[in-house]
Write an enzyme that holds these catalytic residues in place. Structure first.
Site, mmCIF file in Angstrom:
data_model
loop_
_atom_site.group_PDB
_atom_site.id
_atom_site.type_symbol
_atom_site.label_atom_id
_atom_site.label_comp_id
_atom_site.label_asym_id
_atom_site.label_seq_id
_atom_site.Cartn_x
_atom_site.Cartn_y
_atom_site.Cartn_z
ATOM 1 N N LYS A 50 0.819 -1.215 0.000
ATOM 2 C CA LYS A 50 0.000 0.000 0.000
ATOM 3 C C LYS A 50 0.850 1.261 0.000
ATOM 4 O O LYS A 50 0.472 2.269 -0.597
ATOM 5 C CB LYS A 50 -0.940 0.012 1.211
ATOM 6 N N LYS A 55 -6.390 -9.119 -8.722
ATOM 7 C CA LYS A 55 -7.593 -9.192 -7.891
ATOM 8 C C LYS A 55 -8.632 -8.179 -8.349
ATOM 9 O O LYS A 55 -8.276 -7.077 -8.765
ATOM 10 C CB LYS A 55 -7.220 -8.864 -6.430
ATOM 11 N N LYS A 93 -11.481 -2.158 -6.154
ATOM 12 C CA LYS A 93 -12.092 -0.850 -6.407
ATOM 13 C C LYS A 93 -11.047 0.157 -6.874
ATOM 14 O O LYS A 93 -11.403 1.206 -7.396
ATOM 15 C CB LYS A 93 -12.809 -0.328 -5.168
#
Ligand code: TRP
Length: 342
Positions: free
Chosen positions: A111, A194, A197
């Site tokens: 991240k 994956k 969003k």
């Protein structure tokens, strides 16, 4: 007593991966466990969230829980920031976890990316807050996806070290409940990534609130390959798709996996039904199934999102019941740490 805790971040529209990988699995657990399902708004702000969007997204995740069939009478549904124990216990855990432990967390590395100096310190201590979520209720079981396994191991390390440091067995060692392979939902555009969003193209995912036309369009345009669909002979002796087969046809196995998960059928049965079929026939069947399963859930979410007062009332009631469990546990923790209590 067995107690479940799990959480979903309110960071943007919910998609099929959230539904099949998390929310739908929560529904079945309510019969066998005491279940606490949280909307983790404090985790969400470890990366920037627009304040108005955060409010809407918190209500949307709550609506998804309810629409999927989680019963707010039997379970506790609430948003994290309404219960102070999460932040309070997270601070204690900031003082328990070693920097070396956090430095091993792969999700932080992913991240934070290349701009690690620019990541918030909240993102770095995210796993401590997650441990606090779980242990503020002494939860014994946590349903999570594969990607959260490492955080759950850290939760156990924290519980163990805390217990040892204070010399009292305050916390249980929480067990993960990892759901099957079919719950790994990949992008409709690229079977190696994956469903997410954060992927720019909305065509890469099916959102829980997409209507029938949009679902049909997204499945029709989903990436495939030129071959016919495989049959059950590809499966290994445990009925699973071998990694090599999946790597050779990631999009095909992703769509088949989605079908199996939506139909709640084993992969072998799905492969038997579509063995040798063209994608066009399979995609038509997948569309019908996806619309049949997601349609009512999406409709109920839309209805609930139009009634924010009702959703807020569920969260308020849930927070009150959550506090009733967490506050005495926090008292026990504070006493064990050596904080004077009133
Ligand atoms: N980190 C989890 C995720 O991104 C969300 C989460 C926060 C969670 N706290 C939790 C999951 C506690 C299980 C238990 O998916």
């Amino acid at each position: 007593m067995k107690r479940i805790f799990s959480g979903v971040q309110p960071t943007g529209s919910l998609h099929l991966g959230n539904y099949l990988g998390a929310i739908r699995n929560f529904v079945g657990l309510q019969d066998d466990f005491e279940c606490i399902y949280c909307v983790v708004d404090m985790h969400a702000i470890t990366v920037w969230q627009d304040p108005q969007a955060l409010k809407a997204n918190t209500r949307e995740v709550t609506a998804a829980y309810l629409a999927a069939g989680i019963d707010p009478k039997r379970c506790i549904i609430f948003n994290q920031s309404q219960v102070a124990a999460h932040a309070e216990l997270a601070w204690i855990f900031n003082c328990v976890t070693r920097l070396g432990w956090l430095n091993r967390m792969t999700q932080f590395k992913e991240k934070a990316g290349k701009h690690r100096e620019n990541a918030s310190s909240g993102l770095y201590v995210y796993p401590n807050l997650m441990a606090a979520d779980i242990l503020a209720y002494k939860a014994t079981h946590v349903p999570v996806g594969e990607d959260q396994k490492q955080h759950l191991e850290l939760t156990r390390d924290i519980a163990q070290k805390f217990n040892k440091d204070v010399g009292v067995e305050v916390f249980p060692l929480t067990e993960p409940l990892i759901f099957g392979e079919a719950t790994r939902v990949m992008s409709l555009r690229d079977g190696a990534r994956k469903m997410s969003k954060s992927e720019p193209s909305d065509m890469s995912r099916i959102n829980m609130t997409d209507d029938a036309d949009l679902i049909a369009k997204k499945i029709r345009r989903a990436t495939t390959d030129p071959d016919l669909l495989p049959g059950p002979e590809v499966l290994d002796e445990r009925g699973r798709v071998p990694e090599a087969a999946r790597a050779a046809r990631p999009e095909a196995y992703n769509l088949l996996g989605i079908y199996a998960a939506l139909a709640e059928k084993p992969m072998a049965g799905v492969l038997a039904d579509f063995s040798g079929a063209q994608f066009s026939r399979f995609k038509a069947a997948l569309t019908d199934l996806a619309v049949a399963v997601l349609g009512p859930v999406g409709d109920e979410m839309q209805r609930l999102c139009a009634d924010p007062a009702a959703v807020d009332a569920v969260l308020r009631d849930g927070a009150e019941r959550a506090r009733a469990i967490a506050d005495p546990i926090l008292d026990e923790v504070y006493d064990a740490v050596g904080f004077l209590r009133p």
